[in-house]
Structure formats: structure tokens, C-alpha cells
Design an enzyme around this catalytic site. Sequence first.
Site, PDB file in Angstrom:
ATOM      1  N   HIS A   1      10.726  -2.591  42.852  1.00 36.74           N
ATOM      2  CA  HIS A   1      11.749  -2.707  41.810  1.00 36.74           C
ATOM      3  C   HIS A   1      11.124  -2.864  40.429  1.00 36.74           C
ATOM      4  O   HIS A   1       9.898  -2.900  40.286  1.00 36.74           O
ATOM      5  CB  HIS A   1      12.702  -3.867  42.112  1.00 36.74           C
TER       6      HIS A   1
ATOM      7  N   CYS B   1       8.077  -8.923  46.543  1.00 33.82           N
ATOM      8  CA  CYS B   1       8.309  -7.484  46.372  1.00 33.82           C
ATOM      9  C   CYS B   1       7.159  -6.848  45.598  1.00 33.82           C
ATOM     10  O   CYS B   1       6.210  -7.517  45.200  1.00 33.82           O
ATOM     11  CB  CYS B   1       9.626  -7.253  45.636  1.00 33.82           C
TER      12      CYS B   1
END
Length: 246
Positions: free
Chosen positions: A135, A143
Site C-alpha cells: 500500500h 505490510c
Amino acid sequence: MRKIALILAMLLIPCVSFAGLLGSSSSTTPVSKEYKQQLMGSPVYIQIFKEERTLDLYVKMGEQYQLLDSYKICKYSGGLGPKQRQGDFKSPEGFYSVQRNQLKPDSRYYKAINIGFPNAYDRAHGYEGKYLMIHGDCVSIGCYAMTNQGIDEIFQFVTGALVFGQPSVQVSIYPFRMTDANMKRHKYSNFKDFWEQLKPGYDYFEQTRKPPTVSVVNGRYVVSKPLSHEVVQPQLASNYTLPEAK
């Protein structure tokens, strides 16, 4: 208005032959900027290298995959090795795949691609976690965080490939570029056995410039021969319309 502008921009891209694209560079040299948008909608493949903090995006040209571009990873967390527990703030390693329902154009982190953790290997080992993404916004709690500019382009090409018919986009996540020298450098790691399962996938792509076909057998990754033919063929951007970003 943004959607209309994107469509018009693509229609105005000058047409070139696909043969010309093939001859423009080697498989390890990024595609030149003037050709990028003309490859929108072609099949893509992603490799992530933690130690190098790099995401490599490849596009299918002919029978092989050409490096479209390399993107610096702003942040990942937890160091090298696989994610094992919910809340360990560790970024995953292994072989994953992305389908259309895993795209998040309205993510709180700008835009996001859910990598599909846990996969069959993770579940076989009892590993837990959810919402593991690639992202934007350069913030990571497990992430792979990219710049907004980087995720913009990655998101567009992944979306284009899936909308145009690629069933899923493979994402291979490695602790480092798995050369023999790097494997030797990490030979005393607690993750050595796990990494030795990943290395055949890395080697296969290095040798063939085609994504590996990976399955999980008895709780271990196994790289097998791919299907002889792929039904999805590369297309030019003039044949593809981007969905509107939210």
C-alpha cells in the site's frame, strides 16, 4: 473527470508494434517510459526483496516477462523471515496471488493490494494474520509500504492485468535476492530451511523469465513445471480502460 482524462490520455498514445517493444531492451532492463502505458493490460508479475527494500514489477512481452520498473519500499516491519502470528508486525515472505477482489482503491493507506496472507503454506503451519497489503503512505505495521507515486503505478498495472483477463497476479516475496552468495551469507539463520524452499522459485524465474508454478505439498513449497500455454496475451493500452480511482 479523472477517468475521462485517463481514457483520453491512453487513446492519444502513439501506436507502436509489439515487436518494437520486444526489441527495445533486455529482460532485466526496465521498459522505457514511452512504452510503459502501451503495455497497460498485459499480464504482470511481482517480486519483493526485503533486504534490498525493492519491489520489481514485470510485464509479459512475448513468452517472457520483462522488468517494467523497480520501486523502493518505504517501510516493512519485523525483519527477515516469514510472518507467523497475528500482531507480530512482521511482513510476510512466500508465494502469494492477487485477484480483483483483493484490490483496495479506497484504502486508508491511499491505495492497497491485499497479498492474500495466509496462503496454503501459512495455514498448514498455523500462521495467522490478516489485511497484509502492498500500500501507499509509507507506513508499515506488517505490510509493504510504498510511496503514493509508486503504488499508483503498481496498482494501475495490476488492475489493468486483472481487468483484461489475467486470472490472478503472482507475488513472490523473498528475504533477499536469493543468489548462492546471499544464501551462504545467511546459512546460519533459523529460517534457512524455509528459505531453501523459496530459492527454487527465484532460480526458476532467473533462468526462464517466467513466474514459477508453486504448490504446497506436505506443508512445504514445491516448484513445478508451469502449464505449456497461457490464455492471456499481452495487449496495448489503447485496448484497455482504467477503472476510476476512489
